[in-house]
Design a protein around this motif. Structure first.
Motif, PDB file in Angstrom:
ATOM      1  N   ARG A   1     -10.389 -11.784  -3.777  1.00 22.27           N
ATOM      2  CA  ARG A   1      -9.395 -11.636  -2.482  1.00 22.27           C
ATOM      3  C   ARG A   1      -8.041 -10.943  -2.731  1.00 22.27           C
ATOM      4  NH1 ARG A   1      -6.393 -16.243   1.223  1.00 22.27           N
ATOM      5  NH2 ARG A   1      -5.783 -14.638   2.721  1.00 22.27           N
ATOM      6  N   ILE A   2      -8.078  -9.430  -2.385  1.00 28.66           N
ATOM      7  CA  ILE A   2      -6.801  -8.478  -2.262  1.00 28.66           C
ATOM      8  C   ILE A   2      -5.999  -8.985  -0.947  1.00 28.66           C
ATOM      9  CG2 ILE A   2      -5.931  -6.468  -2.375  1.00 28.66           C
ATOM     10  CD1 ILE A   2      -8.631  -5.744  -3.656  1.00 28.66           C
ATOM     11  N   VAL A   3      -4.888  -9.316  -1.047  1.00 28.94           N
ATOM     12  CA  VAL A   3      -4.018  -9.617  -0.144  1.00 28.94           C
ATOM     13  C   VAL A   3      -2.740  -8.793  -0.132  1.00 28.94           C
ATOM     14  CG1 VAL A   3      -2.202 -11.248   0.914  1.00 28.94           C
ATOM     15  CG2 VAL A   3      -4.426 -12.030  -0.260  1.00 28.94           C
ATOM     16  N   GLY A   4      -2.680  -7.555   1.069  1.00 36.43           N
ATOM     17  CA  GLY A   4      -1.902  -6.646   1.155  1.00 36.43           C
ATOM     18  C   GLY A   4      -0.729  -7.219   1.626  1.00 36.43           C
ATOM     19  N   ASN A   5       0.496  -6.426   1.576  1.00 35.18           N
ATOM     20  CA  ASN A   5       1.734  -6.913   2.225  1.00 35.18           C
ATOM     21  C   ASN A   5       1.775  -7.128   3.629  1.00 35.18           C
ATOM     22  OD1 ASN A   5       3.268  -6.763  -0.360  1.00 35.18           O
ATOM     23  ND2 ASN A   5       3.915  -4.839  -0.075  1.00 35.18           N
ATOM     24  N   GLU A   6       1.230  -6.201   4.542  1.00 34.94           N
ATOM     25  CA  GLU A   6       0.968  -6.419   5.751  1.00 34.94           C
ATOM     26  C   GLU A   6       0.298  -7.810   6.136  1.00 34.94           C
ATOM     27  OE1 GLU A   6       2.551  -4.387   7.881  1.00 34.94           O
ATOM     28  OE2 GLU A   6       3.069  -2.996   6.198  1.00 34.94           O
ATOM     29  N   GLU A   7      -0.410  -8.212   5.403  1.00 32.77           N
ATOM     30  CA  GLU A   7      -1.041  -9.580   5.804  1.00 32.77           C
ATOM     31  C   GLU A   7       0.090 -10.706   5.765  1.00 32.77           C
ATOM     32  OE1 GLU A   7      -4.509 -12.634   4.237  1.00 32.77           O
ATOM     33  OE2 GLU A   7      -4.711 -10.322   3.647  1.00 32.77           O
ATOM     34  N   LEU A   8       0.772 -10.498   4.692  1.00 31.54           N
ATOM     35  CA  LEU A   8       2.074 -11.606   4.805  1.00 31.54           C
ATOM     36  C   LEU A   8       3.024 -11.311   5.784  1.00 31.54           C
ATOM     37  CD1 LEU A   8       2.161 -11.808   1.029  1.00 31.54           C
ATOM     38  CD2 LEU A   8       1.002 -13.403   2.434  1.00 31.54           C
ATOM     39  N   ALA A   9       3.524 -10.073   6.155  1.00 32.75           N
ATOM     40  CA  ALA A   9       4.638  -9.696   6.847  1.00 32.75           C
ATOM     41  C   ALA A   9       4.808 -10.164   8.187  1.00 32.75           C
ATOM     42  CB  ALA A   9       4.684  -8.126   6.870  1.00 32.75           C
ATOM     43  N   ALA A  10       3.714 -10.148   8.891  1.00 31.02           N
ATOM     44  CA  ALA A  10       3.616 -10.840  10.339  1.00 31.02           C
ATOM     45  C   ALA A  10       4.058 -12.293  10.421  1.00 31.02           C
ATOM     46  CB  ALA A  10       2.344 -10.619  10.888  1.00 31.02           C
ATOM     47  N   ARG A  11       3.643 -13.285   9.376  1.00 33.70           N
ATOM     48  CA  ARG A  11       3.912 -14.410   9.327  1.00 33.70           C
ATOM     49  C   ARG A  11       5.551 -14.757   8.717  1.00 33.70           C
ATOM     50  NH1 ARG A  11       0.365 -16.133   5.864  1.00 33.70           N
ATOM     51  NH2 ARG A  11       1.681 -16.587   4.242  1.00 33.70           N
ATOM     52  N   LEU A  12       5.609 -13.858   8.097  1.00 31.38           N
ATOM     53  CA  LEU A  12       6.995 -14.296   7.355  1.00 31.38           C
ATOM     54  C   LEU A  12       8.114 -13.442   8.205  1.00 31.38           C
ATOM     55  CD1 LEU A  12       6.096 -13.766   3.668  1.00 31.38           C
ATOM     56  CD2 LEU A  12       6.697 -15.823   4.905  1.00 31.38           C
ATOM     57  N   ASP A  13       7.899 -12.863   9.241  1.00 36.45           N
ATOM     58  CA  ASP A  13       9.028 -12.003   9.869  1.00 36.45           C
ATOM     59  C   ASP A  13       9.413 -11.057   9.132  1.00 36.45           C
ATOM     60  OD1 ASP A  13       9.860 -11.136  12.508  1.00 36.45           O
ATOM     61  OD2 ASP A  13      11.840 -12.745  12.000  1.00 36.45           O
ATOM     62  N   VAL A  14       8.817 -10.338   8.276  1.00 40.10           N
ATOM     63  CA  VAL A  14       9.408  -9.261   7.512  1.00 40.10           C
ATOM     64  C   VAL A  14       8.490  -7.992   7.452  1.00 40.10           C
ATOM     65  CG1 VAL A  14      10.642 -10.450   5.789  1.00 40.10           C
ATOM     66  CG2 VAL A  14       8.452  -9.949   5.386  1.00 40.10           C
ATOM     67  N   SER A  15       8.872  -6.745   7.090  1.00 41.51           N
ATOM     68  CA  SER A  15       7.624  -5.887   6.954  1.00 41.51           C
ATOM     69  C   SER A  15       7.214  -5.521   5.700  1.00 41.51           C
ATOM     70  CB  SER A  15       8.502  -4.407   7.545  1.00 41.51           C
ATOM     71  OG  SER A  15       9.222  -3.951   6.288  1.00 41.51           O
ATOM     72  N   GLY A  16       5.983  -4.805   5.444  1.00 39.89           N
ATOM     73  CA  GLY A  16       5.319  -4.613   4.379  1.00 39.89           C
ATOM     74  C   GLY A  16       6.362  -3.845   3.576  1.00 39.89           C
ATOM     75  N   PRO A  17       6.975  -2.611   3.907  1.00 37.04           N
ATOM     76  CA  PRO A  17       7.783  -1.811   2.924  1.00 37.04           C
ATOM     77  C   PRO A  17       9.085  -2.583   2.665  1.00 37.04           C
ATOM     78  CG  PRO A  17       6.924  -0.597   4.947  1.00 37.04           C
ATOM     79  CD  PRO A  17       6.609  -2.055   5.152  1.00 37.04           C
ATOM     80  N   TRP A  18       9.363  -3.611   3.279  1.00 36.79           N
ATOM     81  CA  TRP A  18      10.730  -4.501   2.700  1.00 36.79           C
ATOM     82  C   TRP A  18       9.958  -5.243   1.640  1.00 36.79           C
ATOM     83  CZ3 TRP A  18      11.225  -9.701   2.219  1.00 36.79           C
ATOM     84  CH2 TRP A  18      12.604  -9.919   1.904  1.00 36.79           C
ATOM     85  N   ILE A  19       8.890  -5.780   1.758  1.00 30.45           N
ATOM     86  CA  ILE A  19       8.371  -6.571   0.728  1.00 30.45           C
ATOM     87  C   ILE A  19       8.293  -5.783  -0.776  1.00 30.45           C
ATOM     88  CG2 ILE A  19       6.463  -7.773  -0.294  1.00 30.45           C
ATOM     89  CD1 ILE A  19       5.811  -8.719   2.489  1.00 30.45           C
ATOM     90  N   GLU A  20       7.786  -4.527  -0.710  1.00 29.46           N
ATOM     91  CA  GLU A  20       7.721  -3.653  -1.843  1.00 29.46           C
ATOM     92  C   GLU A  20       9.211  -3.307  -2.193  1.00 29.46           C
ATOM     93  OE1 GLU A  20       5.411   0.389  -3.205  1.00 29.46           O
ATOM     94  OE2 GLU A  20       5.139  -0.430  -1.192  1.00 29.46           O
ATOM     95  N   ARG A  21       9.999  -2.842  -1.455  1.00 29.85           N
ATOM     96  CA  ARG A  21      11.290  -2.487  -1.915  1.00 29.85           C
ATOM     97  C   ARG A  21      11.734  -3.387  -2.453  1.00 29.85           C
ATOM     98  NH1 ARG A  21      11.760  -0.565   3.230  1.00 29.85           N
ATOM     99  NH2 ARG A  21      13.231  -2.206   3.988  1.00 29.85           N
TER     100      ARG A  21
END
Length: 318
Positions: free
Chosen positions: A22-42
């Motif tokens: 199971r691959i979980v990308g940043n966008e899958e987490l971002a909505a629930r955590l109220d952040v953005s995928g690029p923010w997680i990667e940075r």
């Protein structure tokens, strides 16, 4: 009959990894955590991570990685006399995970025990195994790091849910006439043990990320340098540099501080996340698999994490 002489050292003959499907990308987490995928990667350098299935355990993943590395080494479980499992994420304190892995492999009689040094666990286990082989206690050993960190993460905690993941890595270590696993440099800073904790079995992991970052970036470069010194080489001689995959900025800071300018740096975190004790063997296996390091190359391994524990050693790549 006289007792055989203890070997002069030990060496790694194979490394292998297991990443759950199971691959979980940043966008899958971002909505629930109220952040953005690029923010997680940075922030942490992760683009995706692997999650085990709900019914997939630490023992399952450890046994799979161990089976893969035995096949790579051309050995069977019956050729192994010791199994050391590095993990901090078993669901209960007993039985030990290593004995269950040995049974899964079809050789339940081998010596088997767990090491819990959290994210430094694989390097601790490798240091212990090297010492046991040098003492003549073992001849062929399996060293496994396996974690199911998602069992211990609060999915709504942005500091941990964006970072931790699941997986396993394993190495076969055997007696050798010469040293290919150099002396381990290890220790701890127990006064700061509260920076990464699981308070009890009903709690989730908590982490004071900024404080851990400061500790890593100010305290661990001298440990890495000492490991090189004990191996009789300079950082410029290294062909590989594999640290615990905690945060991409940490990894790059350590590589720069060490001056390992010619070394291939393990950046497995980008696609695998932080897999605690599994991260060093997973990153090492990726560098080997992509051809960035070759047989006989000197590689510095550096594990660090909760405790706060750390361990480093220079090894020759299998």
């Amino acid at each position: 009959m006289p007792t055989p002489a203890a070997p002069g050292g030990s060496r790694i003959v194979a490394v292998a990894g297991y990443r759950p499907s199971r691959i979980v990308g940043n966008e899958e987490l971002a909505a629930r955590l109220d952040v953005s995928g690029p923010w997680i990667e940075r922030r942490v350098g992760i683009r995706s991570r692997r999650y085990a299935q709900p019914d997939e355990s630490v023992v399952d993943m450890a046994a799979t990685a161990a089976g893969k590395v035995l096949a790579t080494a051309g050995l069977t479980a019956r050729d192994i006399d010791l199994l050391v499992l590095a993990t901090c994420s078993l669901p209960s304190p007993m039985p030990n995970g290593a004995a269950s892995v040995a049974a899964r492999l079809g050789h339940p009689a081998m010596a088997a025990f767990d090491v819990n040094a959290a994210c430094a666990g694989f390097c601790y286990a490798l240091g212990v195994t090297d010492g046991l082989i040098r003492a003549g206690t073992s001849r062929r050993a399996l060293v496994v790091g396996a974690e199911k960190m998602t069992d211990w993460v609060d999915p709504d905690d942005v500091d941990t849910a964006t970072v931790f993941a699941d997986g396993a890595g394993a190495a076969v270590v055997v007696a050798a006439d010469r040293t290919e696993i150099n002396p381990v440099v290890w220790g701890s800073d127990g006064d700061r043990a509260d920076l990464v904790t699981i308070p009890d079995r009903h709690s989730s992991v908590t982490m004071q990320g900024q404080a851990v970052y400061r500790w890593v970036t100010t305290s661990l470069a001298p440990v890495a340098l000492d490991a090189c010194r004990r191996a009789g080489i300079s950082p410029a001689d290294l062909k590989g540099f594999v640290t615990h995959q905690a945060n991409l900025r940490m990894i790059e800071h350590l590589a720069a501080a060490l001056g390992a300018t010619g070394a291939a740096v393990g950046r497995d975190i980008v696609e695998s996340g932080n897999t605690s004790a599994a991260s060093v063997p997973l990153a090492l296996s990726r560098l080997i698999g992509t051809g960035r390091i070759r047989t006989g190359d000197p590689v510095l391994l550096l594990g660090f994490g909760a405790g706060l524990s750390y361990a480093a050693q220079v090894v020759k790549s299998p």
